[in-house]
Design a protein around this motif. Structure first.
Motif: not given
Length: 211
Positions: A96-97, A151-156, A198-199
């Motif tokens: 989240n934020a 709403a989003w998500f990322k793997v790096t 986030n979210k």
């Protein structure tokens, strides 16, 4: 006179032909067999020495006439297949934020490295007004629920020394709306793994070929 001479002539011919044929000697059938006399061998009489070509052996056992009831056997139970990889991370995180980044370093000495994630994005409900296609076709209010645009998500995955990105994938923004994905690393290396979002509530599982 002529008839009696003809009968006498026939009788003389029959007797002459019968005299030319000779019967075989007593005890012979006249069949010479498959082999000539020089090729046939006499069967040795009983009591002659054994030539030694055959070795005495135990007779093969013959089945008895008694019937036995069949025996039922159970198939062996298959043992559970062990996990082929070592689980190095298994956690659910709420992004989240106030919590948007997590980072981990890992020296991959036994590839591969598998990073699987399942995203539960924050859902948004909106009320829209639209004309009905049924009955009187009046305008009605409808509720629509869909993932939040925020709403989003990322793997790096980066090389820890140089910062070069080795692999990257995610949900939302520049990535597809698939909520289940996997990132694959198939070579050795000292890596920095970053999880950002986030979210969204995300369940992440990381597996390696060995530690």
């Amino acid at each position: 006179m002529y008839k009696s001479f003809s009968v006498a002539a026939v009788l003389i011919l029959l007797l002459a032909s019968a005299g030319c044929a000779e019967l075989p000697p007593s005890g012979e059938s006249g069949w010479s067999g498959l082999f000539s006399p020089s090729e046939t061998q006499e069967i040795p009489p009983a009591g002659e020495p054994d030539p030694g070509y055959l070795t005495p052996a135990t007779p093969y056992p013959t089945p008895t006439s008694s019937r036995t009831s069949p025996t039922l056997s159970q198939a062996p139970q298959a043992s559970p297949t062990p996990e082929p990889y070592v689980i190095i991370y298994n956690r659910t995180t709420q992004f989240n934020a106030t919590h948007t980044v997590e980072a981990f370093s890992f020296n991959l000495t036994a590839p591969p490295l598998l990073i699987e994630f399942k995203v539960e994005p924050e859902m948004v409900t909106r009320i829209i007004e639209a004309k009905s296609d049924y009955e009187k076709k009046q305008y009605k209010e409808y509720k629509q629920t869909f993932p939040s645009e925020d709403a989003w998500f990322k793997v790096t995955v980066r090389e820890r020394g140089s910062g070069r990105i080795v692999a990257e994938d995610g949900f939302g923004k520049l990535y597809s709306a698939d909520t289940r994905k996997q990132v694959f690393i198939g070579r050795h290396g000292d890596f920095l793994i970053e999880l950002t979002g986030n979210k969204a509530k995300v369940h992440v599982v990381m597996r390696a070929g060995g530690v």
